[in-house]
Design a protein around this motif. Sequence first.
Motif, PDB file in Angstrom:
ATOM      1  N   LEU A  72      -4.451   7.915   0.999  1.00  0.00           N
ATOM      2  CA  LEU A  72      -5.453   6.939   1.440  1.00  0.00           C
ATOM      3  C   LEU A  72      -4.839   5.750   2.179  1.00  0.00           C
ATOM      4  N   GLY A  73      -3.529   5.767   2.386  1.00  0.00           N
ATOM      5  CA  GLY A  73      -2.911   4.735   3.207  1.00  0.00           C
ATOM      6  C   GLY A  73      -1.949   3.809   2.519  1.00  0.00           C
ATOM      7  N   ALA A  74      -1.750   3.939   1.216  1.00  0.00           N
ATOM      8  CA  ALA A  74      -0.767   3.098   0.537  1.00  0.00           C
ATOM      9  C   ALA A  74       0.642   3.515   0.960  1.00  0.00           C
ATOM     10  N   GLU A  75       1.524   2.533   1.100  1.00  0.00           N
ATOM     11  CA  GLU A  75       2.915   2.836   1.417  1.00  0.00           C
ATOM     12  C   GLU A  75       3.663   3.146   0.128  1.00  0.00           C
ATOM     13  N   ASP A 135       7.402   4.462  -1.776  1.00  0.00           N
ATOM     14  CA  ASP A 135       8.822   4.798  -1.823  1.00  0.00           C
ATOM     15  C   ASP A 135       8.946   5.990  -2.769  1.00  0.00           C
ATOM     16  N   TRP A 136       9.256   7.156  -2.230  1.00  0.00           N
ATOM     17  CA  TRP A 136       9.279   8.374  -3.035  1.00  0.00           C
ATOM     18  C   TRP A 136      10.510   8.454  -3.926  1.00  0.00           C
ATOM     19  N   ARG A 137      11.527   7.735  -3.651  1.00  0.00           N
ATOM     20  CA  ARG A 137      12.732   7.562  -4.464  1.00  0.00           C
ATOM     21  C   ARG A 137      13.409   8.897  -4.822  1.00  0.00           C
ATOM     22  N   SER A 138      14.549   8.780  -5.460  1.00  0.00           N
ATOM     23  CA  SER A 138      15.336   9.962  -5.810  1.00  0.00           C
ATOM     24  C   SER A 138      15.939   9.765  -7.195  1.00  0.00           C
ATOM     25  N   GLY A 139      16.763  10.711  -7.616  1.00  0.00           N
ATOM     26  CA  GLY A 139      17.403  10.589  -8.919  1.00  0.00           C
ATOM     27  C   GLY A 139      16.407  10.659 -10.055  1.00  0.00           C
ATOM     28  N   ASP A 140      16.525   9.721 -10.996  1.00  0.00           N
ATOM     29  CA  ASP A 140      15.680   9.712 -12.193  1.00  0.00           C
ATOM     30  C   ASP A 140      14.494   8.758 -12.062  1.00  0.00           C
ATOM     31  N   PHE A 141      14.084   8.471 -10.851  1.00  0.00           N
ATOM     32  CA  PHE A 141      13.042   7.475 -10.626  1.00  0.00           C
ATOM     33  C   PHE A 141      11.799   8.117 -10.033  1.00  0.00           C
ATOM     34  N   MET A 142      10.653   7.755 -10.593  1.00  0.00           N
ATOM     35  CA  MET A 142       9.383   8.206 -10.056  1.00  0.00           C
ATOM     36  C   MET A 142       9.010   7.389  -8.816  1.00  0.00           C
ATOM     37  N   PRO A 143       8.182   7.958  -7.927  1.00  0.00           N
ATOM     38  CA  PRO A 143       7.731   7.211  -6.752  1.00  0.00           C
ATOM     39  C   PRO A 143       6.943   5.965  -7.152  1.00  0.00           C
ATOM     40  N   VAL A 144       6.975   4.963  -6.281  1.00  0.00           N
ATOM     41  CA  VAL A 144       6.219   3.738  -6.516  1.00  0.00           C
ATOM     42  C   VAL A 144       5.497   3.325  -5.237  1.00  0.00           C
ATOM     43  N   ILE A 145       4.359   2.690  -5.411  1.00  0.00           N
ATOM     44  CA  ILE A 145       3.632   2.113  -4.285  1.00  0.00           C
ATOM     45  C   ILE A 145       4.297   0.794  -3.904  1.00  0.00           C
ATOM     46  N   THR A 146       4.620   0.633  -2.646  1.00  0.00           N
ATOM     47  CA  THR A 146       5.315  -0.572  -2.188  1.00  0.00           C
ATOM     48  C   THR A 146       4.416  -1.512  -1.398  1.00  0.00           C
ATOM     49  N   LYS A 147       3.287  -0.996  -0.903  1.00  0.00           N
ATOM     50  CA  LYS A 147       2.369  -1.868  -0.173  1.00  0.00           C
ATOM     51  C   LYS A 147       0.958  -1.350  -0.335  1.00  0.00           C
ATOM     52  N   HIS A 148       0.076  -2.236  -0.792  1.00  0.00           N
ATOM     53  CA  HIS A 148      -1.331  -1.881  -0.980  1.00  0.00           C
ATOM     54  C   HIS A 148      -2.078  -2.085   0.340  1.00  0.00           C
ATOM     55  N   PRO A 149      -2.897  -1.119   0.740  1.00  0.00           N
ATOM     56  CA  PRO A 149      -3.434  -1.152   2.100  1.00  0.00           C
ATOM     57  C   PRO A 149      -4.653  -2.036   2.338  1.00  0.00           C
ATOM     58  N   ILE A 150      -5.377  -2.442   1.285  1.00  0.00           N
ATOM     59  CA  ILE A 150      -6.608  -3.198   1.507  1.00  0.00           C
ATOM     60  C   ILE A 150      -6.695  -4.369   0.536  1.00  0.00           C
ATOM     61  N   SER A 151      -7.559  -5.312   0.869  1.00  0.00           N
ATOM     62  CA  SER A 151      -7.848  -6.428  -0.027  1.00  0.00           C
ATOM     63  C   SER A 151      -9.343  -6.587  -0.272  1.00  0.00           C
ATOM     64  N   GLU A 152     -10.151  -5.896   0.525  1.00  0.00           N
ATOM     65  CA  GLU A 152     -11.603  -5.947   0.390  1.00  0.00           C
ATOM     66  C   GLU A 152     -12.150  -4.527   0.341  1.00  0.00           C
TER      67      GLU A 152
END
Length: 336
Positions: free
Chosen positions: A79-82, A84-101
């Motif tokens: 849906l447009g969130a940025e 970071d899919w990451r590697s190793g023992d780390f799960m992906p995280v959302i780094t930028k939320h696409p909307i405010s309204e």
Amino acid sequence: MNARERVLAVFQGLETDRAAVINLTSVLTTDSMDALGLQCPDVHLDAEKMAVAAAAAHELCGFDSVMPKFSIVHSAAALGAEVDWRSGDFMPVITKHPISEPEQFAMPDDFLERPETKVVLDAIRLLKKRYGDTLAITGKVFGPWTTSYNMCGTEEFLVGTKLDPDKTRRFLEVFTDVGIQFAEAQFAAGADMILWCDHASGDMCSPSAYTEFLLPVQKRIFQTLFKKSGPVILHACGRTLDRIRYFAEAGFDAFHFDSLNDTQQALKEAGPNLLLTGGLSNKTLLWGTPDDVEKEVTGLLDAGIRLISPECAIPMKTPNANLSAIRRAVENYDSN
């Protein structure tokens, strides 16, 4: 009785040869990935590798179900969130939320064809082709409350429930169809049940906020909008004893509960129409021994839980020996 029959029979209130051991969130471990020659982020982005990683829950650890969607980010990424899919023992995280309204969001016509959603559907199809009707397959989606966190930011959304309740309702309205579409598509791809994540726990949402904002939306989803083709299990982390009765009212078949909640009290709050699963501590799974795990599983079985599962997505460093101890504890219990 095979694994799929066992899981579905518990949901139907039928007698089974033993309790079912199910995987609802993630049991992806470094032990499994090392054994299978897999790595992150491939298991999140490649359908074949995702399916192989999911199958490890059954093949290596003896679970009666598998679930291929290990992270929380796929639908938000589509849906447009940025991310970071990451590697190793780390799960992906959302780094930028696409909307405010809420008015900035429009449900894309090709949502189910976007790579981040299609990979999950393709992995479910591969698992269904491999196991047919012998193994239960779990799908996973996020409801409008958690989707709002992912799309506009957790703090911003929660503050808005106090400062601008009408905006909160608009967010829930525009994101309602996201979970419905994805869940129905996962059922169509071969999922036998769906984990519906809406993180409305005590540290994120008061009981009054849940009944004011989310309960009416969930009741409408499950009573009029959602053509569900199997059991739907709600997941919410944290302390939830003060709202479990509302989860039953919303129309869920089961609730996936955190070990922070007393099991007997949770069963009392759930009543006769809402099954419970979970309650197996991640701390025990990560830091304990197989004997510790077996003891905790036995306590859940003594309480009357017949769908045994870890309380939430497990830490990736959890030893597979501890996951295998879950099945062993169930088999020992029901053979005595």
